[in-house]
Design a protein around this motif. Structure first.
Motif, PDB file in Angstrom:
ATOM      1  N   LEU A 168      37.025 -11.152  24.596  1.00  0.00           N
ATOM      2  CA  LEU A 168      35.987 -10.159  24.336  1.00  0.00           C
ATOM      3  C   LEU A 168      36.392  -9.317  23.127  1.00  0.00           C
ATOM      4  CD1 LEU A 168      35.132  -8.960  27.956  1.00  0.00           C
ATOM      5  CD2 LEU A 168      33.851 -10.569  26.517  1.00  0.00           C
ATOM      6  N   PRO A 169      35.440  -8.777  22.391  1.00  0.00           N
ATOM      7  CA  PRO A 169      35.776  -7.972  21.196  1.00  0.00           C
ATOM      8  C   PRO A 169      36.549  -6.713  21.562  1.00  0.00           C
ATOM      9  CG  PRO A 169      33.438  -7.762  21.737  1.00  0.00           C
ATOM     10  CD  PRO A 169      33.979  -8.867  22.590  1.00  0.00           C
ATOM     11  N   THR A 170      37.538  -6.415  20.739  1.00  0.00           N
ATOM     12  CA  THR A 170      38.365  -5.231  20.991  1.00  0.00           C
ATOM     13  C   THR A 170      37.912  -4.028  20.175  1.00  0.00           C
ATOM     14  OG1 THR A 170      39.902  -5.970  19.268  1.00  0.00           O
ATOM     15  CG2 THR A 170      40.369  -6.648  21.560  1.00  0.00           C
ATOM     16  N   SER A 171      36.988  -4.243  19.215  1.00  0.00           N
ATOM     17  CA  SER A 171      36.480  -3.119  18.405  1.00  0.00           C
ATOM     18  C   SER A 171      34.996  -3.322  18.150  1.00  0.00           C
ATOM     19  CB  SER A 171      37.247  -3.014  17.075  1.00  0.00           C
ATOM     20  OG  SER A 171      37.078  -4.201  16.322  1.00  0.00           O
ATOM     21  N   MET A 172      34.342  -2.260  17.832  1.00  0.00           N
ATOM     22  CA  MET A 172      32.902  -2.281  17.590  1.00  0.00           C
ATOM     23  C   MET A 172      32.630  -2.439  16.087  1.00  0.00           C
ATOM     24  SD  MET A 172      31.501  -1.931  20.628  1.00  0.00           S
ATOM     25  CE  MET A 172      32.883  -2.958  21.194  1.00  0.00           C
ATOM     26  N   PRO A 173      31.502  -3.064  15.721  1.00  0.00           N
ATOM     27  CA  PRO A 173      31.162  -3.201  14.279  1.00  0.00           C
ATOM     28  C   PRO A 173      30.929  -1.830  13.622  1.00  0.00           C
ATOM     29  CG  PRO A 173      29.849  -4.690  15.653  1.00  0.00           C
ATOM     30  CD  PRO A 173      30.550  -3.750  16.580  1.00  0.00           C
ATOM     31  N   SER A 174      31.178  -1.763  12.345  1.00  0.00           N
ATOM     32  CA  SER A 174      30.936  -0.536  11.580  1.00  0.00           C
ATOM     33  C   SER A 174      29.751  -0.786  10.650  1.00  0.00           C
ATOM     34  CB  SER A 174      32.177  -0.156  10.754  1.00  0.00           C
ATOM     35  OG  SER A 174      31.922   0.985   9.967  1.00  0.00           O
ATOM     36  N   VAL A 175      28.616  -0.222  10.982  1.00  0.00           N
ATOM     37  CA  VAL A 175      27.383  -0.388  10.204  1.00  0.00           C
ATOM     38  C   VAL A 175      26.801   1.002   9.963  1.00  0.00           C
ATOM     39  CG1 VAL A 175      25.058  -1.367  10.097  1.00  0.00           C
ATOM     40  CG2 VAL A 175      26.938  -2.670  11.178  1.00  0.00           C
ATOM     41  N   THR A 176      26.443   1.270   8.715  1.00  0.00           N
ATOM     42  CA  THR A 176      25.905   2.586   8.388  1.00  0.00           C
ATOM     43  C   THR A 176      24.595   2.823   9.132  1.00  0.00           C
ATOM     44  OG1 THR A 176      26.892   2.453   6.195  1.00  0.00           O
ATOM     45  CG2 THR A 176      25.153   4.091   6.495  1.00  0.00           C
ATOM     46  N   GLY A 227      31.840 -14.325  34.653  1.00  0.00           N
ATOM     47  CA  GLY A 227      31.561 -15.329  33.617  1.00  0.00           C
ATOM     48  C   GLY A 227      30.720 -14.819  32.460  1.00  0.00           C
ATOM     49  N   ASP A 228      30.639 -13.531  32.366  1.00  0.00           N
ATOM     50  CA  ASP A 228      29.788 -12.968  31.299  1.00  0.00           C
ATOM     51  C   ASP A 228      30.590 -12.814  29.998  1.00  0.00           C
ATOM     52  OD1 ASP A 228      27.628 -12.673  33.101  1.00  0.00           O
ATOM     53  OD2 ASP A 228      28.603 -10.878  33.910  1.00  0.00           O
ATOM     54  N   PHE A 229      29.845 -12.851  28.873  1.00  0.00           N
ATOM     55  CA  PHE A 229      30.493 -12.814  27.563  1.00  0.00           C
ATOM     56  C   PHE A 229      29.577 -12.100  26.568  1.00  0.00           C
ATOM     57  CE2 PHE A 229      30.907 -14.777  23.340  1.00  0.00           C
ATOM     58  CZ  PHE A 229      32.235 -14.509  23.083  1.00  0.00           C
ATOM     59  N   TYR A 230      30.225 -11.349  25.672  1.00  0.00           N
ATOM     60  CA  TYR A 230      29.446 -10.747  24.585  1.00  0.00           C
ATOM     61  C   TYR A 230      30.323 -10.706  23.327  1.00  0.00           C
ATOM     62  CZ  TYR A 230      32.061  -6.375  25.199  1.00  0.00           C
ATOM     63  OH  TYR A 230      33.053  -5.441  25.277  1.00  0.00           O
ATOM     64  N   ASP A 231      29.645 -10.624  22.178  1.00  0.00           N
ATOM     65  CA  ASP A 231      30.383 -10.539  20.919  1.00  0.00           C
ATOM     66  C   ASP A 231      29.419 -10.054  19.822  1.00  0.00           C
ATOM     67  OD1 ASP A 231      32.416 -10.633  19.149  1.00  0.00           O
ATOM     68  OD2 ASP A 231      32.700 -12.822  19.184  1.00  0.00           O
ATOM     69  N   PHE A 232      30.003  -9.701  18.697  1.00  0.00           N
ATOM     70  CA  PHE A 232      29.221  -9.230  17.548  1.00  0.00           C
ATOM     71  C   PHE A 232      29.550 -10.108  16.331  1.00  0.00           C
ATOM     72  CE2 PHE A 232      30.232  -5.630  20.270  1.00  0.00           C
ATOM     73  CZ  PHE A 232      28.976  -5.099  20.527  1.00  0.00           C
ATOM     74  N   VAL A 233      28.528 -10.453  15.603  1.00  0.00           N
ATOM     75  CA  VAL A 233      28.735 -11.246  14.373  1.00  0.00           C
ATOM     76  C   VAL A 233      28.129 -10.469  13.198  1.00  0.00           C
ATOM     77  CG1 VAL A 233      28.297 -13.425  13.190  1.00  0.00           C
ATOM     78  CG2 VAL A 233      28.620 -13.391  15.687  1.00  0.00           C
ATOM     79  N   ALA A 234      28.983 -10.001  12.305  1.00  0.00           N
ATOM     80  CA  ALA A 234      28.511  -9.216  11.141  1.00  0.00           C
ATOM     81  C   ALA A 234      27.993 -10.160  10.068  1.00  0.00           C
ATOM     82  CB  ALA A 234      29.638  -8.354  10.598  1.00  0.00           C
ATOM     83  N   ALA A 235      26.705 -10.019   9.735  1.00  0.00           N
ATOM     84  CA  ALA A 235      26.104 -10.859   8.678  1.00  0.00           C
ATOM     85  C   ALA A 235      26.408 -10.285   7.299  1.00  0.00           C
ATOM     86  CB  ALA A 235      24.600 -10.973   8.885  1.00  0.00           C
ATOM     87  N   ASP A 236      26.231  -8.965   7.167  1.00  0.00           N
ATOM     88  CA  ASP A 236      26.585  -8.276   5.938  1.00  0.00           C
ATOM     89  C   ASP A 236      26.746  -6.805   6.269  1.00  0.00           C
ATOM     90  OD1 ASP A 236      23.969  -7.192   6.105  1.00  0.00           O
ATOM     91  OD2 ASP A 236      23.167  -8.920   4.984  1.00  0.00           O
ATOM     92  N   ALA A 237      26.708  -5.950   5.245  1.00  0.00           N
ATOM     93  CA  ALA A 237      26.974  -4.536   5.474  1.00  0.00           C
ATOM     94  C   ALA A 237      25.885  -3.841   6.255  1.00  0.00           C
ATOM     95  CB  ALA A 237      27.185  -3.831   4.126  1.00  0.00           C
ATOM     96  N   THR A 238      24.703  -4.452   6.339  1.00  0.00           N
ATOM     97  CA  THR A 238      23.604  -3.775   7.026  1.00  0.00           C
ATOM     98  C   THR A 238      23.051  -4.549   8.219  1.00  0.00           C
ATOM     99  OG1 THR A 238      22.001  -4.808   5.532  1.00  0.00           O
ATOM    100  CG2 THR A 238      22.884  -2.642   4.883  1.00  0.00           C
TER     101      THR A 238
END
Length: 435
Positions: A385-393, A409-420
């Motif tokens: 699981l992600p250990t930090s949250m995304p940084s988006v303005t 069995g649950d899962f979540y994650d973040f995928v940064a596409a670009d700065a916004t």
């Protein structure tokens, strides 16, 4: 030499030669009746006991004995030497010391000596009295030895039952401990240990109830008889439940039906004993059911596919030994020789205890191993699981993950596409368990 004779004759137990007869009410002992060596109930007639007076007696002889009836008389030949009347004594133990001297004394001159043959001690019990009259063996003692004789008469029967009392106490402790452990760790694998504990505790209680200890503590013989009969009626139920926990329902559900049969029989036997006034009125039926139940267990042990396991081999050995002892005991009425089934039961309990404990310990090992696997899975799951949250303005992210059990069995994650732009993935695995 006189001192040795005095010590030898300090206590004379009247253990042999007792005879019994029923008569119409009369004031003196009967001489024209048929005496028998088998005790009889004095329902509609008076009951007479008699025993020959020993030829050698201590100085100033005193008859010391226990009784459990409210009224009786004691005679030496035709001379009444004692009368007892106390309504509250019915069924309760009372101690008596009766002087046998006086006119026509047994030992001439009040010293140890010889008396003519065929002197008899008689006990007269009024009609309608419930047996037993006497407890243990009456004793003739010198007057100076009466206190010791009373102590001996009160405690001696317990000496003969001390092994049963100790074994009963041990079984009760083992039973309570086993039941307590089974409740601490609830689960399907603990049911055999629970019923083993109940079974062992009830058997230990029956050993104590059948001993002299209960009478010494103030219970009546009738109360002791009822308690023993009720425990005998109930004790088979946890025994068969334990067998069912180890073997399952058995061939065509025979073990399940066996449990129901004894569960229905127990209250019937108890009620029948109360209604008829005979707590053992259905003891023969219980004996038959026990033998059939034991044979049923042996049959299912032979037929079961799990017979190769060590636990079931031990149950088979214990059941076979106990069934042999129980069968011989239940058939003793035909042979006339009583067989003590306690040694067979000790082997049976030891085998069942081993099997139940082994099943429980195997279940505990499986539980510990599963908990270890779950902990490992939980660590792996939390590690992906992600250990930090995304940084988006302009956006703030927060996540809270709380599984309902050790691992989920649950899962979540973040995928940064670009700065916004950020993609959020939320998934739920189909199914349950570590896989």
């Amino acid at each position: 030499m006189p001192l040795l004779l005095l010590l030898a004759f300090a206590f004379v137990d009247l253990a042999e030669g007792w005879q019994y007869a029923l008569t119409a009410p009369r004031a003196t002992p009967p001489v024209d009746v048929v005496w028998t060596e088998e005790p009889v109930e004095p329902r509609e007639r008076e009951l007479w006991y008699r025993v020959p007076v020993p030829p050698a007696l201590p100085e100033d002889p005193q008859l010391v004995f226990r009784s459990y009836v409210a009224a009786f008389d004691v005679f030496v030949d035709e001379r009444r030497v004692y009368s007892f009347r106390e309504d509250a004594a019915a069924g309760r133990m009372r101690l008596h010391a009766v002087a046998l001297g006086g006119p026509g004394r047994l030992a001439a001159g009040g010293t140890a000596g010889r008396v003519p043959a065929r002197h008899y001690l008689y006990f007269r019990v009024p009609r309608g009295t419930t047996l037993p009259l006497l407890g243990g063996t009456p004793t003739i003692a010198a007057r100076s030895d009466v206190p010791r004789a009373l102590i001996h008469l009160t405690t001696a029967p317990l000496h003969g039952d001390i092994e049963d009392v100790i074994l009963g106490a041990i079984l009760i402790v083992i039973g309570i401990a086993s039941a307590a452990v089974s409740r601490v760790r609830r689960g399907a694998n603990t049911s055999a240990l629970l019923w083993f504990g109940v079974f062992a505790a009830l058997y230990g209680l029956r050993l104590i109830v059948d001993s002299y200890l209960l009478l010494l503590l103030g219970a009546t013989p009738r109360q002791s008889e009822y308690a023993g009969a009720w425990i005998t009626s109930v004790i088979s139920v946890p025994g068969w439940l334990m067998a069912r926990s180890l073997l399952g329902d058995g061939w065509r559900g025979m073990l399940r039906w066996q449990v129901w049969a004894f569960a229905l029989f127990a209250p019937i036997a108890i009620v029948a004993g109360i209604v008829t006034g005979d707590p053992s009125v259905l003891e023969w039926a219980n004996n038959v059911l026990v033998v059939l139940g034991g044979l049923n267990i042996l049959l299912n042990l032979i037929l079961t596919r799990k017979q190769h396991t060590r636990e079931l081999r031990m149950v088979l050995i214990g059941s076979t030994v106990f069934m042999l002892f129980a069968l011989m005991n239940n058939l003793s009425a035909l042979t006339g020789r009583s067989v003590d089934e306690t040694p067979g039961f000790i082997v049976f309990v030891a085998c069942l205890g081993y099997a139940s404990t082994r099943v429980f310990m195997r279940g505990e090992r499986d539980r510990v191993a599963l908990e270890g696997e779950l902990a490992t899975a939980r660590d792996i799951q939390l590690g992906i699981l992600p250990t930090s949250m995304p940084s988006v303005t302009g956006l703030r992210f927060a996540a809270r993950y709380a599984p309902a059990s050790t691992v989920a069995g649950d899962f979540y994650d973040f995928v940064a596409a670009d700065a916004t732009r950020v993609g959020v993935i939320v998934a739920d695995v189909a199914g349950h368990g570590v896989p």
